[in-house]
Design an enzyme around this catalytic site. Sequence first.
Site, PDB file in Angstrom:
ATOM      1  N   LYS A   1      -5.695   8.399  -1.501  1.00 16.00           N
ATOM      2  CA  LYS A   1      -5.129   8.185  -2.842  1.00 16.00           C
ATOM      3  C   LYS A   1      -6.241   7.898  -3.859  1.00 16.00           C
ATOM      4  O   LYS A   1      -7.408   7.697  -3.487  1.00 16.00           O
ATOM      5  CB  LYS A   1      -4.103   7.053  -2.756  1.00 16.00           C
ATOM      6  CG  LYS A   1      -2.891   7.398  -1.872  1.00 16.00           C
ATOM      7  CD  LYS A   1      -1.880   6.249  -1.805  1.00 16.00           C
ATOM      8  CE  LYS A   1      -0.669   6.614  -0.968  1.00 16.00           C
ATOM      9  NZ  LYS A   1       0.331   5.503  -0.910  1.00 16.00           N
TER      10      LYS A   1
ATOM     11  N   TYR B   1       7.237  12.284  -3.400  1.00 16.92           N
ATOM     12  CA  TYR B   1       7.872  10.977  -3.184  1.00 16.92           C
ATOM     13  C   TYR B   1       9.368  10.966  -3.504  1.00 16.92           C
ATOM     14  O   TYR B   1       9.932   9.902  -3.759  1.00 16.92           O
ATOM     15  CB  TYR B   1       7.132   9.903  -3.985  1.00 16.92           C
ATOM     16  CG  TYR B   1       5.841   9.448  -3.296  1.00 16.92           C
ATOM     17  CD1 TYR B   1       5.883   8.767  -2.089  1.00 16.92           C
ATOM     18  CD2 TYR B   1       4.592   9.706  -3.851  1.00 16.92           C
ATOM     19  CE1 TYR B   1       4.725   8.368  -1.441  1.00 16.92           C
ATOM     20  CE2 TYR B   1       3.414   9.297  -3.211  1.00 16.92           C
ATOM     21  CZ  TYR B   1       3.503   8.628  -2.000  1.00 16.92           C
ATOM     22  OH  TYR B   1       2.350   8.231  -1.352  1.00 16.92           O
TER      23      TYR B   1
ATOM     24  N   PHE C   1       9.864   1.134  -7.527  1.00 20.23           N
ATOM     25  CA  PHE C   1       8.436   1.481  -7.433  1.00 20.23           C
ATOM     26  C   PHE C   1       8.177   2.979  -7.576  1.00 20.23           C
ATOM     27  O   PHE C   1       7.020   3.412  -7.541  1.00 20.23           O
ATOM     28  CB  PHE C   1       7.837   0.949  -6.120  1.00 20.23           C
ATOM     29  CG  PHE C   1       8.402   1.543  -4.854  1.00 20.23           C
ATOM     30  CD1 PHE C   1       7.943   2.759  -4.366  1.00 20.23           C
ATOM     31  CD2 PHE C   1       9.394   0.881  -4.133  1.00 20.23           C
ATOM     32  CE1 PHE C   1       8.451   3.308  -3.195  1.00 20.23           C
ATOM     33  CE2 PHE C   1       9.913   1.427  -2.957  1.00 20.23           C
ATOM     34  CZ  PHE C   1       9.440   2.641  -2.491  1.00 20.23           C
TER      35      PHE C   1
ATOM     36  N   ARG D   1      -0.546   7.062  11.554  1.00 20.01           N
ATOM     37  CA  ARG D   1       0.179   5.961  10.898  1.00 20.01           C
ATOM     38  C   ARG D   1      -0.288   4.610  11.460  1.00 20.01           C
ATOM     39  O   ARG D   1      -0.430   3.635  10.720  1.00 20.01           O
ATOM     40  CB  ARG D   1       1.696   6.117  11.097  1.00 20.01           C
ATOM     41  CG  ARG D   1       2.294   7.355  10.444  1.00 20.01           C
ATOM     42  CD  ARG D   1       2.707   7.157   9.016  1.00 20.01           C
ATOM     43  NE  ARG D   1       3.788   6.203   8.856  1.00 20.01           N
ATOM     44  CZ  ARG D   1       4.387   5.949   7.682  1.00 20.01           C
ATOM     45  NH1 ARG D   1       3.986   6.598   6.582  1.00 20.01           N
ATOM     46  NH2 ARG D   1       5.348   5.079   7.582  1.00 20.01           N
TER      47      ARG D   1
ATOM     48  N   THR E   1       2.461  -0.459   5.360  1.00 18.32           N
ATOM     49  CA  THR E   1       2.495   0.003   3.960  1.00 18.32           C
ATOM     50  C   THR E   1       1.890  -1.036   3.025  1.00 18.32           C
ATOM     51  O   THR E   1       1.114  -0.697   2.124  1.00 18.32           O
ATOM     52  CB  THR E   1       3.962   0.272   3.546  1.00 18.32           C
ATOM     53  OG1 THR E   1       4.535   1.190   4.469  1.00 18.32           O
ATOM     54  CG2 THR E   1       4.035   0.841   2.140  1.00 18.32           C
TER      55      THR E   1
ATOM     56  N   ARG F   1      -5.666   0.296   5.899  1.00 20.86           N
ATOM     57  CA  ARG F   1      -5.167  -0.548   4.790  1.00 20.86           C
ATOM     58  C   ARG F   1      -5.604  -2.001   4.986  1.00 20.86           C
ATOM     59  O   ARG F   1      -5.903  -2.702   4.016  1.00 20.86           O
ATOM     60  CB  ARG F   1      -3.650  -0.420   4.688  1.00 20.86           C
ATOM     61  CG  ARG F   1      -3.222   0.932   4.091  1.00 20.86           C
ATOM     62  CD  ARG F   1      -1.771   1.222   4.377  1.00 20.86           C
ATOM     63  NE  ARG F   1      -1.246   2.361   3.639  1.00 20.86           N
ATOM     64  CZ  ARG F   1      -0.103   2.980   3.946  1.00 20.86           C
ATOM     65  NH1 ARG F   1       0.632   2.546   4.967  1.00 20.86           N
ATOM     66  NH2 ARG F   1       0.314   4.014   3.240  1.00 20.86           N
TER      67      ARG F   1
ATOM     68  N   ASN G   1      -2.640   1.221  -2.020  1.00 21.17           N
ATOM     69  CA  ASN G   1      -2.777   1.103  -0.554  1.00 21.17           C
ATOM     70  C   ASN G   1      -3.546   2.266   0.097  1.00 21.17           C
ATOM     71  O   ASN G   1      -3.362   2.585   1.266  1.00 21.17           O
ATOM     72  CB  ASN G   1      -1.417   0.853   0.110  1.00 21.17           C
ATOM     73  CG  ASN G   1      -0.454   2.000  -0.056  1.00 21.17           C
ATOM     74  OD1 ASN G   1      -0.737   2.967  -0.763  1.00 21.17           O
ATOM     75  ND2 ASN G   1       0.692   1.907   0.592  1.00 21.17           N
TER      76      ASN G   1
ATOM     77  N   HIS H   1      -2.035   7.877   2.274  1.00 20.59           N
ATOM     78  CA  HIS H   1      -0.683   8.305   2.648  1.00 20.59           C
ATOM     79  C   HIS H   1      -0.765   9.095   3.935  1.00 20.59           C
ATOM     80  O   HIS H   1      -1.704   9.880   4.123  1.00 20.59           O
ATOM     81  CB  HIS H   1      -0.069   9.215   1.573  1.00 20.59           C
ATOM     82  CG  HIS H   1       1.079  10.036   2.113  1.00 20.59           C
ATOM     83  ND1 HIS H   1       2.341   9.523   2.268  1.00 20.59           N
ATOM     84  CD2 HIS H   1       1.123  11.297   2.597  1.00 20.59           C
ATOM     85  CE1 HIS H   1       3.119  10.457   2.820  1.00 20.59           C
ATOM     86  NE2 HIS H   1       2.402  11.538   3.019  1.00 20.59           N
TER      87      HIS H   1
ATOM     88  N   GLU I   1       5.271  18.287   3.766  1.00 20.86           N
ATOM     89  CA  GLU I   1       4.154  17.861   2.904  1.00 20.86           C
ATOM     90  C   GLU I   1       2.974  18.837   2.978  1.00 20.86           C
ATOM     91  O   GLU I   1       2.343  19.110   1.954  1.00 20.86           O
ATOM     92  CB  GLU I   1       3.739  16.434   3.286  1.00 20.86           C
ATOM     93  CG  GLU I   1       4.836  15.428   2.918  1.00 20.86           C
ATOM     94  CD  GLU I   1       4.667  14.055   3.559  1.00 20.86           C
ATOM     95  OE1 GLU I   1       3.651  13.826   4.247  1.00 20.86           O
ATOM     96  OE2 GLU I   1       5.574  13.221   3.371  1.00 20.86           O
TER      97      GLU I   1
HETATM   98  P1  GTP Z   1       3.160   6.572   2.199  1.00 19.12           P
HETATM   99  O1  GTP Z   1       2.337   7.023   3.376  1.00 19.12           O
HETATM  100  O2  GTP Z   1       2.384   6.516   0.907  1.00 19.12           O
HETATM  101  O3  GTP Z   1       4.461   7.348   2.087  1.00 19.12           O
HETATM  102  O4  GTP Z   1       3.507   5.056   2.518  1.00 19.12           O
HETATM  103  P2  GTP Z   1       4.539   4.503   3.577  1.00 19.12           P
HETATM  104  O5  GTP Z   1       5.253   5.623   4.282  1.00 19.12           O
HETATM  105  O6  GTP Z   1       3.808   3.506   4.398  1.00 19.12           O
HETATM  106  O7  GTP Z   1       5.549   3.751   2.618  1.00 19.12           O
HETATM  107  P3  GTP Z   1       6.798   4.293   1.808  1.00 19.12           P
HETATM  108  O8  GTP Z   1       7.016   5.750   2.059  1.00 19.12           O
HETATM  109  O9  GTP Z   1       7.916   3.357   2.033  1.00 19.12           O
HETATM  110  O10 GTP Z   1       6.311   4.095   0.290  1.00 19.12           O
HETATM  111  C1  GTP Z   1       5.612   5.125  -0.383  1.00 19.12           C
HETATM  112  C2  GTP Z   1       4.544   4.519  -1.277  1.00 19.12           C
HETATM  113  O11 GTP Z   1       5.162   3.906  -2.400  1.00 19.12           O
HETATM  114  C3  GTP Z   1       3.692   3.420  -0.647  1.00 19.12           C
HETATM  115  O12 GTP Z   1       2.605   3.912   0.087  1.00 19.12           O
HETATM  116  C4  GTP Z   1       3.213   2.679  -1.883  1.00 19.12           C
HETATM  117  O13 GTP Z   1       2.138   3.404  -2.494  1.00 19.12           O
HETATM  118  C5  GTP Z   1       4.420   2.761  -2.774  1.00 19.12           C
HETATM  119  N1  GTP Z   1       5.285   1.583  -2.614  1.00 19.12           N
HETATM  120  C6  GTP Z   1       6.205   1.355  -1.637  1.00 19.12           C
HETATM  121  N2  GTP Z   1       6.801   0.178  -1.814  1.00 19.12           N
HETATM  122  C7  GTP Z   1       6.264  -0.352  -2.928  1.00 19.12           C
HETATM  123  C8  GTP Z   1       6.473  -1.553  -3.648  1.00 19.12           C
HETATM  124  O14 GTP Z   1       7.287  -2.389  -3.291  1.00 19.12           O
HETATM  125  N3  GTP Z   1       5.701  -1.746  -4.782  1.00 19.12           N
HETATM  126  C9  GTP Z   1       4.799  -0.813  -5.200  1.00 19.12           C
HETATM  127  N4  GTP Z   1       4.084  -1.057  -6.320  1.00 19.12           N
HETATM  128  N5  GTP Z   1       4.570   0.323  -4.557  1.00 19.12           N
HETATM  129  C10 GTP Z   1       5.276   0.549  -3.443  1.00 19.12           C
HETATM  130 MG    MG Z   2       6.181   7.233   3.273  1.00 18.26          MG
END
Ligand code: GTP
Ligand code: MG
Length: 149
Positions: free
Chosen positions: A9, A49, A57, A85, A91, A102, A112, A115, A126
Site C-alpha cells: 500500500k 474494496y 472505513f 495472510r 488487519t 504488519r 496497515n 493487502h 483481484e
Molecule cells: P486487506 O488485505 O487490505 O483486505 O485487509 P484485511 O483483509 O486484513 O481486512 P479487511 O478486508 O477487513 O479490510 C480492508 C482494509 O480496510 C484494511 O486492510 C484496512 O486498510 C481498512 N480497514 C478495515 N477496517 C478498518 C477500520 O476500522 N478503520 C480504518 N481506518 N480502516 C479499516
Molecule cells: Mg480484505
Amino acid sequence: MEKTFLMLKPDAVQRGIIGDIVSRFEKKGFKLVALKLIQVDKTLAEEHYKEHKGKGFFGPTVEYIISSPIVAMVWEGKNVVSLAREMMGATNPANAAPGSIRGSYAVDISRNIIHGSDSVESAEREIALYFKPEEILVYDKAGETWLSE
Ligand code: GTP
Ligand code: MG
C-alpha cells in the site's frame, strides 16, 4: 499452482520498505510471477474494496489506496493465499504478531502496509482487476525442488 494477489500500500512505498517486504516472500520460497508500481484510480480502488461499501472505513480506505503509488504483485506457491495472510498478520497492526509484516512495520489499522487476498476466489478476482493474463509470467525457478516433495 496456487496464486495470490498482494499489494504494498502507499505507506509501504513511501516508507521505503518495498524491498524488505518482497524479500520476506522470496525467502519463504514463493515465486514472484507479476509485479508493477502503479497509481490506482478511484474506480479501481472502489471495485477492489466493494465488499466493504457502506462501512464507515470504506471512503477513507479508498482515499488511502489512491493517495500515492502502490506495488501490485502476484505470488505463486503451495498454500500461498493463507500463508501470505499469516505472514501479513492481523488487519489491525495493534493486534498483529510482532514478527509479522504488519506487526513489524505498522501501528494503526488505517495505515496497515499490505493487502493480501483472503481466499483463492478473491485472489482470482483481484489478479484479474490488476493484471492482464499475459502479465502473469510462467517460468521455472531455481530451487523449486527443495521446497516440497
Ligand atoms: P486487506 O488485505 O487490505 O483486505 O485487509 P484485511 O483483509 O486484513 O481486512 P479487511 O478486508 O477487513 O479490510 C480492508 C482494509 O480496510 C484494511 O486492510 C484496512 O486498510 C481498512 N480497514 C478495515 N477496517 C478498518 C477500520 O476500522 N478503520 C480504518 N481506518 N480502516 C479499516
Ligand atoms: Mg480484505
